[in-house]
Design an enzyme around this catalytic site. Structure first.
Site, PDB file in Angstrom:
ATOM      1  N   GLU A   1     -12.920 -13.429  16.718  1.00 14.25           N
ATOM      2  CA  GLU A   1     -14.057 -14.334  16.948  1.00 14.25           C
ATOM      3  C   GLU A   1     -13.602 -15.582  17.685  1.00 14.25           C
ATOM      4  OE1 GLU A   1     -13.096 -12.869  14.165  1.00 14.25           O
ATOM      5  OE2 GLU A   1     -14.715 -12.683  12.703  1.00 14.25           O
TER       6      GLU A   1
ATOM      7  N   CYS B   1     -12.957 -18.789  10.946  1.00 10.34           N
ATOM      8  CA  CYS B   1     -13.858 -18.449  12.058  1.00 10.34           C
ATOM      9  C   CYS B   1     -15.257 -18.991  11.796  1.00 10.34           C
ATOM     10  CB  CYS B   1     -13.891 -16.945  12.289  1.00 10.34           C
ATOM     11  SG  CYS B   1     -12.355 -16.348  13.032  1.00 10.34           S
TER      12      CYS B   1
HETATM   13  N1  THU Z   1      -9.304 -10.994  11.565  1.00  6.50           N
HETATM   14  C1  THU Z   1     -10.187 -11.260  12.573  1.00  6.50           C
HETATM   15  O1  THU Z   1      -9.899 -11.029  13.754  1.00  6.50           O
HETATM   16  N2  THU Z   1     -11.377 -11.785  12.239  1.00  6.50           N
HETATM   17  C2  THU Z   1     -11.781 -12.071  10.981  1.00  6.50           C
HETATM   18  O2  THU Z   1     -12.828 -12.659  10.774  1.00  6.50           O
HETATM   19  C3  THU Z   1     -10.954 -11.644   9.837  1.00  6.50           C
HETATM   20  C4  THU Z   1      -9.576 -11.241  10.172  1.00  6.50           C
HETATM   21  C5  THU Z   1      -7.989 -10.452  11.920  1.00  6.50           C
HETATM   22  C6  THU Z   1      -6.852 -11.393  11.645  1.00  6.50           C
HETATM   23  C7  THU Z   1      -5.697 -10.417  11.493  1.00  6.50           C
HETATM   24  O3  THU Z   1      -5.213 -10.115  12.799  1.00  6.50           O
HETATM   25  C8  THU Z   1      -6.339  -9.182  10.911  1.00  6.50           C
HETATM   26  O4  THU Z   1      -7.732  -9.303  11.166  1.00  6.50           O
HETATM   27  C9  THU Z   1      -6.108  -8.992   9.425  1.00  6.50           C
HETATM   28  O5  THU Z   1      -6.454 -10.119   8.711  1.00  6.50           O
END
Ligand code: THU
Length: 160
Positions: free
Chosen positions: A75, A114
């Site tokens: 995000e 986020c």
């Molecule tokens: N992650 C995201 O990209 N967005 C989120 O809202 C939650 C978590 C990613 C961070 C990390 O690379 C992986 O998901 C596991 O937490």
């Protein structure tokens, strides 16, 4: 003492075809964006896609790092692309989804950091951002604003 009750409304759709075509477009983009994730540590590939007020659609994915906190969520990657390329155009909608080895069939929602970052973008442009959330399959949740996912938000007007 009195109690304050905070209310959140989430629209639940069973199928992508039920969404407005503009929302279908960014949800499909978010699914495709999971392919560009760099997630060798979590193996949790997240895709995010945005629609801007100027009609442009952009996507991002999570980009991890061996020094874990250095990694960035999908995000915030997408929001950075938008703010860098089209700083004058408000973000009006964001879709978020995931791809993992074991299929996740319930919606993924933005993490706390986020949510705060999305909230700041709403505040910056004075426009709500519709949040569209889905797992790899299954129900789609839609909120009309990040404020539905971040009640009692921390706001910049508290700062000196
Ligand atoms: N992650 C995201 O990209 N967005 C989120 O809202 C939650 C978590 C990613 C961070 C990390 O690379 C992986 O998901 C596991 O937490």
């Amino acid at each position: 003492m009195k109690k304050l009750t905070l209310k959140t409304t989430v629209q639940v759709y069973h199928n992508i075809d039920e969404l407005d075509p503009v929302d279908q477009k960014i949800l499909t983009m978010a699914h495709k964006a999971t392919k560009d994730a760099w997630a060798p540590y979590s193996r949790f590939a997240v895709g995010a896609a945005l629609r801007l007020a100027n009609g442009k659609c952009l996507h991002g994915s999570n980009q991890e790092n061996a020094a874990y906190p250095t990694g960035l969520c999908a995000e915030r990657t997408a929001l950075s692309v938008a703010a860098s390329r089209y700083p004058k155009s408000p973000v009006v909608a964001m879709a978020v989804t995931v791809k993992t080895k074991d299929i996740i069939n319930r919606p993924v929602s933005p993490c706390g950091s986020c949510r705060q970052a999305i909230f700041e973008v709403e505040q910056r442009y004075g426009e709500n951002i519709r949040i569209i959330m889905q797992g790899q399959t299954g129900d789609i949740y839609v909120c009309n604003s990040i404020k539905d996912l971040l009640p009692l938000s921390f706001t910049a007007d508290l700062l000196p």
